[in-house]
Design a protein around this motif. Structure first.
Motif, PDB file in Angstrom:
ATOM      1  N   UNK A 238       0.834  -1.198   0.000  1.00  0.00           N
ATOM      2  CA  UNK A 238       0.000   0.000   0.000  1.00  0.00           C
ATOM      3  C   UNK A 238       0.870   1.249   0.000  1.00  0.00           C
ATOM      4  N   UNK A 239       0.245   2.345  -0.372  1.00  0.00           N
ATOM      5  CA  UNK A 239       0.944   3.617  -0.494  1.00  0.00           C
ATOM      6  C   UNK A 239       0.297   4.657   0.404  1.00  0.00           C
ATOM      7  N   UNK A 240       1.085   5.470   1.046  1.00  0.00           N
ATOM      8  CA  UNK A 240       0.567   6.617   1.785  1.00  0.00           C
ATOM      9  C   UNK A 240       0.779   7.844   0.904  1.00  0.00           C
ATOM     10  N   UNK A 241      -0.316   8.523   0.603  1.00  0.00           N
ATOM     11  CA  UNK A 241      -0.241   9.702  -0.246  1.00  0.00           C
ATOM     12  C   UNK A 241      -0.882  10.863   0.498  1.00  0.00           C
ATOM     13  N   UNK A 242      -0.115  11.905   0.790  1.00  0.00           N
ATOM     14  CA  UNK A 242      -0.683  13.075   1.460  1.00  0.00           C
ATOM     15  C   UNK A 242      -1.811  13.683   0.620  1.00  0.00           C
ATOM     16  N   UNK A 243      -2.832  14.176   1.286  1.00  0.00           N
ATOM     17  CA  UNK A 243      -4.002  14.730   0.600  1.00  0.00           C
ATOM     18  C   UNK A 243      -3.656  15.876  -0.340  1.00  0.00           C
ATOM     19  N   UNK A 244      -2.579  16.588  -0.063  1.00  0.00           N
ATOM     20  CA  UNK A 244      -2.178  17.699  -0.914  1.00  0.00           C
ATOM     21  C   UNK A 244      -1.814  17.293  -2.325  1.00  0.00           C
ATOM     22  N   UNK A 245      -1.591  16.011  -2.559  1.00  0.00           N
ATOM     23  CA  UNK A 245      -1.275  15.526  -3.902  1.00  0.00           C
ATOM     24  C   UNK A 245      -2.525  15.370  -4.768  1.00  0.00           C
ATOM     25  N   UNK A 246      -3.705  15.450  -4.157  1.00  0.00           N
ATOM     26  CA  UNK A 246      -4.955  15.343  -4.915  1.00  0.00           C
ATOM     27  C   UNK A 246      -5.237  16.696  -5.552  1.00  0.00           C
TER      28      UNK A 246
ATOM     29  N   UNK B 293      -1.620  14.922  -8.719  1.00  0.00           N
ATOM     30  CA  UNK B 293      -0.674  15.740  -9.475  1.00  0.00           C
ATOM     31  C   UNK B 293       0.663  15.017  -9.611  1.00  0.00           C
ATOM     32  N   UNK B 294       0.671  13.718  -9.372  1.00  0.00           N
ATOM     33  CA  UNK B 294       1.886  12.896  -9.403  1.00  0.00           C
ATOM     34  C   UNK B 294       1.874  11.951 -10.593  1.00  0.00           C
ATOM     35  N   UNK B 295       3.049  11.583 -11.055  1.00  0.00           N
ATOM     36  CA  UNK B 295       3.137  10.571 -12.104  1.00  0.00           C
ATOM     37  C   UNK B 295       3.147   9.178 -11.478  1.00  0.00           C
ATOM     38  N   UNK B 296       2.829   8.180 -12.278  1.00  0.00           N
ATOM     39  CA  UNK B 296       2.887   6.792 -11.797  1.00  0.00           C
ATOM     40  C   UNK B 296       4.303   6.442 -11.350  1.00  0.00           C
ATOM     41  N   UNK B 297       5.293   6.893 -12.093  1.00  0.00           N
ATOM     42  CA  UNK B 297       6.683   6.599 -11.739  1.00  0.00           C
ATOM     43  C   UNK B 297       7.058   7.165 -10.389  1.00  0.00           C
ATOM     44  N   UNK B 298       6.606   8.391 -10.108  1.00  0.00           N
ATOM     45  CA  UNK B 298       6.908   9.013  -8.819  1.00  0.00           C
ATOM     46  C   UNK B 298       6.274   8.197  -7.694  1.00  0.00           C
ATOM     47  N   UNK B 299       5.030   7.781  -7.882  1.00  0.00           N
ATOM     48  CA  UNK B 299       4.341   6.992  -6.865  1.00  0.00           C
ATOM     49  C   UNK B 299       4.998   5.622  -6.716  1.00  0.00           C
ATOM     50  N   UNK B 300       5.351   5.019  -7.814  1.00  0.00           N
ATOM     51  CA  UNK B 300       5.961   3.675  -7.791  1.00  0.00           C
ATOM     52  C   UNK B 300       7.265   3.662  -7.004  1.00  0.00           C
ATOM     53  N   UNK B 301       8.018   4.748  -7.074  1.00  0.00           N
ATOM     54  CA  UNK B 301       9.320   4.813  -6.405  1.00  0.00           C
ATOM     55  C   UNK B 301       9.257   5.414  -4.993  1.00  0.00           C
ATOM     56  N   UNK B 302       8.054   5.695  -4.503  1.00  0.00           N
ATOM     57  CA  UNK B 302       7.891   6.308  -3.177  1.00  0.00           C
ATOM     58  C   UNK B 302       8.337   5.357  -2.070  1.00  0.00           C
ATOM     59  N   UNK B 303       8.717   5.910  -0.929  1.00  0.00           N
ATOM     60  CA  UNK B 303       9.071   5.050   0.209  1.00  0.00           C
ATOM     61  C   UNK B 303       7.909   4.118   0.568  1.00  0.00           C
TER      62      UNK B 303
END
Length: 116
Positions: A58-66, A79-89
């Motif tokens: 699972x991924x934690x995404x801060x609400x500010x990214x919506x 406002x993020x790319x799939x690649x950015x999300x895929x490489x997230x901690x």
């Protein structure tokens, strides 16, 4: 993204009290997954996204990214790319949910490491 990463931006409209569980989550360039859980608490708003088969866990995404909410289609657009999300901690709910350092790492990664 907004100035406060842990709050939904004004372009999202009022989301307090809306159950986002099961809503689709779309990156700027494609589908990421569905909301597994979320918080709309002011200053502590986030999404936990189940990314299904393309990312383990699972991924934690801060609400500010919506950046946009499509209520009719029950979809949150990031406002993020799939690649950015895929490489997230990696997000480990039992370890990271209340871990301040992890949250700082997430903000650093999404907001301060260059274009999304």
């Amino acid at each position: 993204m907004v100035d406060n990463p842990w709050s939904f931006g004004s372009s999202c409209g009022e989301l307090a009290g809306i159950d986002l569980t099961g809503w689709r989550v779309e990156a700027a360039d494609g589908h990421i997954g569905e909301v597994d859980e979320h918080s709309d608490k002011a200053g502590n708003a986030y999404l936990v996204v189940d990314a299904g088969g393309w990312i383990f866990g699972k991924l934690l995404i801060p609400a500010g990214a919506v950046k946009r909410v499509d209520r009719d289609r029950r979809t949150l657009h990031l406002s993020l790319s799939r690649g950015r999300v895929e490489d997230a901690p990696q997000f480990l709910p039992d370890q990271h949910r209340a871990d301040r350092e992890y949250r700082e790492d997430i903000v650093e990664y999404y907001w301060k490491t260059g274009p999304c």
